[in-house]
Design a protein around this motif. Structure first.
Motif, PDB file in Angstrom:
ATOM      1  N   ARG A  27       0.837  -1.195   0.000  1.00  0.00           N
ATOM      2  CA  ARG A  27       0.000   0.000   0.000  1.00  0.00           C
ATOM      3  C   ARG A  27       0.876   1.250   0.000  1.00  0.00           C
ATOM      4  N   ALA A  28       0.489   2.225  -0.855  1.00  0.00           N
ATOM      5  CA  ALA A  28       1.282   3.450  -0.992  1.00  0.00           C
ATOM      6  C   ALA A  28       0.384   4.673  -0.904  1.00  0.00           C
ATOM      7  N   LEU A  29       0.893   5.715  -0.265  1.00  0.00           N
ATOM      8  CA  LEU A  29       0.202   7.001  -0.149  1.00  0.00           C
ATOM      9  C   LEU A  29       1.113   8.090  -0.689  1.00  0.00           C
ATOM     10  N   ASP A  30       0.574   8.914  -1.596  1.00  0.00           N
ATOM     11  CA  ASP A  30       1.311  10.053  -2.140  1.00  0.00           C
ATOM     12  C   ASP A  30       0.609  11.335  -1.704  1.00  0.00           C
ATOM     13  N   VAL A  31       1.258  12.087  -0.824  1.00  0.00           N
ATOM     14  CA  VAL A  31       0.705  13.330  -0.278  1.00  0.00           C
ATOM     15  C   VAL A  31       1.155  14.497  -1.144  1.00  0.00           C
ATOM     16  N   GLY A  32       0.206  15.305  -1.602  1.00  0.00           N
ATOM     17  CA  GLY A  32       0.527  16.374  -2.536  1.00  0.00           C
ATOM     18  C   GLY A  32       0.782  15.781  -3.911  1.00  0.00           C
ATOM     19  N   SER A  33      -0.188  14.998  -4.378  1.00  0.00           N
ATOM     20  CA  SER A  33       0.023  14.172  -5.580  1.00  0.00           C
ATOM     21  C   SER A  33       0.096  14.981  -6.871  1.00  0.00           C
ATOM     22  N   GLY A  34      -0.352  16.245  -6.849  1.00  0.00           N
ATOM     23  CA  GLY A  34      -0.125  17.150  -7.975  1.00  0.00           C
ATOM     24  C   GLY A  34      -0.631  16.629  -9.300  1.00  0.00           C
ATOM     25  N   THR A  35       0.289  16.451 -10.247  1.00  0.00           N
ATOM     26  CA  THR A  35      -0.077  15.999 -11.594  1.00  0.00           C
ATOM     27  C   THR A  35      -0.453  14.526 -11.639  1.00  0.00           C
ATOM     28  N   GLY A  36      -0.087  13.769 -10.586  1.00  0.00           N
ATOM     29  CA  GLY A  36      -0.360  12.336 -10.561  1.00  0.00           C
ATOM     30  C   GLY A  36       0.757  11.479 -11.110  1.00  0.00           C
ATOM     31  N   TYR A  37       1.874  12.088 -11.544  1.00  0.00           N
ATOM     32  CA  TYR A  37       2.944  11.312 -12.184  1.00  0.00           C
ATOM     33  C   TYR A  37       3.561  10.282 -11.239  1.00  0.00           C
ATOM     34  N   LEU A  38       4.061  10.744 -10.099  1.00  0.00           N
ATOM     35  CA  LEU A  38       4.735   9.807  -9.200  1.00  0.00           C
ATOM     36  C   LEU A  38       3.737   8.810  -8.610  1.00  0.00           C
ATOM     37  N   THR A  39       2.510   9.283  -8.382  1.00  0.00           N
ATOM     38  CA  THR A  39       1.459   8.396  -7.864  1.00  0.00           C
ATOM     39  C   THR A  39       1.204   7.255  -8.844  1.00  0.00           C
ATOM     40  N   ALA A  40       1.207   7.576 -10.136  1.00  0.00           N
ATOM     41  CA  ALA A  40       1.015   6.547 -11.163  1.00  0.00           C
ATOM     42  C   ALA A  40       2.171   5.548 -11.156  1.00  0.00           C
ATOM     43  N   CYS A  41       3.385   6.036 -10.940  1.00  0.00           N
ATOM     44  CA  CYS A  41       4.540   5.126 -10.826  1.00  0.00           C
ATOM     45  C   CYS A  41       4.356   4.179  -9.642  1.00  0.00           C
ATOM     46  N   PHE A  42       3.913   4.733  -8.503  1.00  0.00           N
ATOM     47  CA  PHE A  42       3.661   3.888  -7.327  1.00  0.00           C
ATOM     48  C   PHE A  42       2.634   2.812  -7.658  1.00  0.00           C
ATOM     49  N   ALA A  43       1.553   3.212  -8.306  1.00  0.00           N
ATOM     50  CA  ALA A  43       0.460   2.286  -8.613  1.00  0.00           C
ATOM     51  C   ALA A  43       0.947   1.138  -9.489  1.00  0.00           C
ATOM     52  N   LEU A  44       1.792   1.464 -10.449  1.00  0.00           N
ATOM     53  CA  LEU A  44       2.314   0.422 -11.338  1.00  0.00           C
ATOM     54  C   LEU A  44       3.195  -0.552 -10.558  1.00  0.00           C
ATOM     55  N   MET A  45       3.938  -0.045  -9.579  1.00  0.00           N
ATOM     56  CA  MET A  45       4.854  -0.893  -8.823  1.00  0.00           C
ATOM     57  C   MET A  45       4.119  -1.822  -7.862  1.00  0.00           C
ATOM     58  N   VAL A  46       3.073  -1.319  -7.182  1.00  0.00           N
ATOM     59  CA  VAL A  46       2.361  -2.193  -6.239  1.00  0.00           C
ATOM     60  C   VAL A  46       1.317  -3.056  -6.941  1.00  0.00           C
ATOM     61  N   GLY A  47       0.892  -2.627  -8.133  1.00  0.00           N
ATOM     62  CA  GLY A  47       0.031  -3.452  -8.961  1.00  0.00           C
ATOM     63  C   GLY A  47      -1.404  -3.553  -8.481  1.00  0.00           C
ATOM     64  N   PRO A  48      -2.216  -4.352  -9.176  1.00  0.00           N
ATOM     65  CA  PRO A  48      -3.644  -4.455  -8.851  1.00  0.00           C
ATOM     66  C   PRO A  48      -3.936  -5.135  -7.523  1.00  0.00           C
ATOM     67  N   GLN A  49      -2.990  -5.907  -6.998  1.00  0.00           N
ATOM     68  CA  GLN A  49      -3.183  -6.514  -5.673  1.00  0.00           C
ATOM     69  C   GLN A  49      -2.834  -5.540  -4.550  1.00  0.00           C
ATOM     70  N   GLY A  50      -2.157  -4.465  -4.894  1.00  0.00           N
ATOM     71  CA  GLY A  50      -1.831  -3.438  -3.921  1.00  0.00           C
ATOM     72  C   GLY A  50      -2.883  -2.347  -3.916  1.00  0.00           C
ATOM     73  N   HIS A  51      -2.566  -1.243  -3.256  1.00  0.00           N
ATOM     74  CA  HIS A  51      -3.488  -0.109  -3.209  1.00  0.00           C
ATOM     75  C   HIS A  51      -2.681   1.173  -3.177  1.00  0.00           C
ATOM     76  N   THR A  52      -3.030   2.112  -4.053  1.00  0.00           N
ATOM     77  CA  THR A  52      -2.321   3.390  -4.131  1.00  0.00           C
ATOM     78  C   THR A  52      -3.311   4.534  -3.985  1.00  0.00           C
ATOM     79  N   ILE A  53      -2.982   5.474  -3.106  1.00  0.00           N
ATOM     80  CA  ILE A  53      -3.817   6.639  -2.841  1.00  0.00           C
ATOM     81  C   ILE A  53      -3.006   7.899  -3.108  1.00  0.00           C
ATOM     82  N   GLY A  54      -3.579   8.816  -3.872  1.00  0.00           N
ATOM     83  CA  GLY A  54      -3.028  10.158  -4.011  1.00  0.00           C
ATOM     84  C   GLY A  54      -3.948  11.148  -3.317  1.00  0.00           C
ATOM     85  N   VAL A  55      -3.369  12.147  -2.659  1.00  0.00           N
ATOM     86  CA  VAL A  55      -4.155  13.171  -1.962  1.00  0.00           C
ATOM     87  C   VAL A  55      -3.602  14.546  -2.321  1.00  0.00           C
ATOM     88  N   ASP A  56      -4.497  15.446  -2.705  1.00  0.00           N
ATOM     89  CA  ASP A  56      -4.106  16.836  -2.938  1.00  0.00           C
ATOM     90  C   ASP A  56      -5.279  17.720  -2.526  1.00  0.00           C
TER      91      ASP A  56
END
Length: 229
Positions: A86-115
């Motif tokens: 599970r990954a959390l991106d605080v101040g996710s902005g454009t979503g670029y790094l959040t998208a990288c996190f999501a790809l790394m943890v995959g569909p079995q993981g969970h990624t949240i961006g907050v802005d």
């Protein structure tokens, strides 16, 4: 705060990644793969050179970080961005790094961006929908929300990895609380010049902190203070 190249000589995402590898910023195959797969060009404002190693204004007195900073944070968090985590991106902005996190943890993981800027959240979702992370947004393992990142996103805690994309005067307690034992947070701390802090939560809940490098980020503050600049 270092810049590894400037100008528009690099005009492809793959070339940007290769330069970061050549400079020693990207050290792992996994980080190189994810940065090649998520095209930075989809996440920067139109008319700006997407692959220059420089932060870029994205409106609302915030920036998208330079590619070498994104690569640095991905390297620091790689072990906590394994499939199913599970990954959390605080101040996710454009979503670029959040998208990288999501790809790394995959569909079995969970990624949240907050802005806390609704317009940035809306535009980041549009950016992500054009990227290789779009299927994860569709299946619900990846989501971006409007909220005060200083409070994290407790609904999906605890997190293996937390990234903070703005500088806090001190490490927010809610983010420490939402970090899983064994997890890691990367956060810039300070005022005008900041230290990029790596915060590890030990198995007993205690915290270990070290400084990775000197950085300069926009402040982690309220929506009102941010919009006033």
């Amino acid at each position: 705060m270092q810049q590894y190249w400037s100008g528009s000589a690099i005009n492809k995402n793959k070339g940007m990644v290769e330069h970061l590898q050549h400079c020693g910023v990207i050290k792992s195959t996994k980080v190189a793969e994810v940065m090649e797969t998520i095209d930075r060009g989809l996440f920067v404002p139109k008319g700006t050179p997407p692959y220059v190693d420089s932060p870029m204004a994205i409106g609302y007195n915030v920036t998208i970080s330079a590619p070498h900073m994104h690569a640095t944070c991905l390297q620091l968090l790689e072990e906590k961005l394994q499939p199913g985590m599970r990954a959390l991106d605080v101040g996710s902005g454009t979503g670029y790094l959040t998208a990288c996190f999501a790809l790394m943890v995959g569909p079995q993981g969970h990624t949240i961006g907050v802005d806390h800027i609704p317009e940035l959240v809306s535009s980041s979702i549009e950016n992500i929908e054009k990227s290789a992370a779009a299927p994860l947004l569709k299946d619900g393992s990846f989501s971006v929300h409007v909220g005060d990142g200083r409070e994290g996103w407790p609904e999906c805690a605890p997190y293996d990895a937390i990234h903070v994309g703005a500088a806090a005067p001190e490490i927010p307690e809610p983010l420490i609380n939402q970090l899983k034992p064994g997890g890691r947070m990367v956060i810039p701390v300070g005022n005008i010049l900041q230290d990029l802090k790596v915060v590890d939560k030990n198995s007993d809940g205690s915290i270990s902190v070290y400084t990775e490098t000197l950085v300069r980020y926009v402040p982690l503050t309220s929506k009102e203070a941010q919009l006033q600049g």
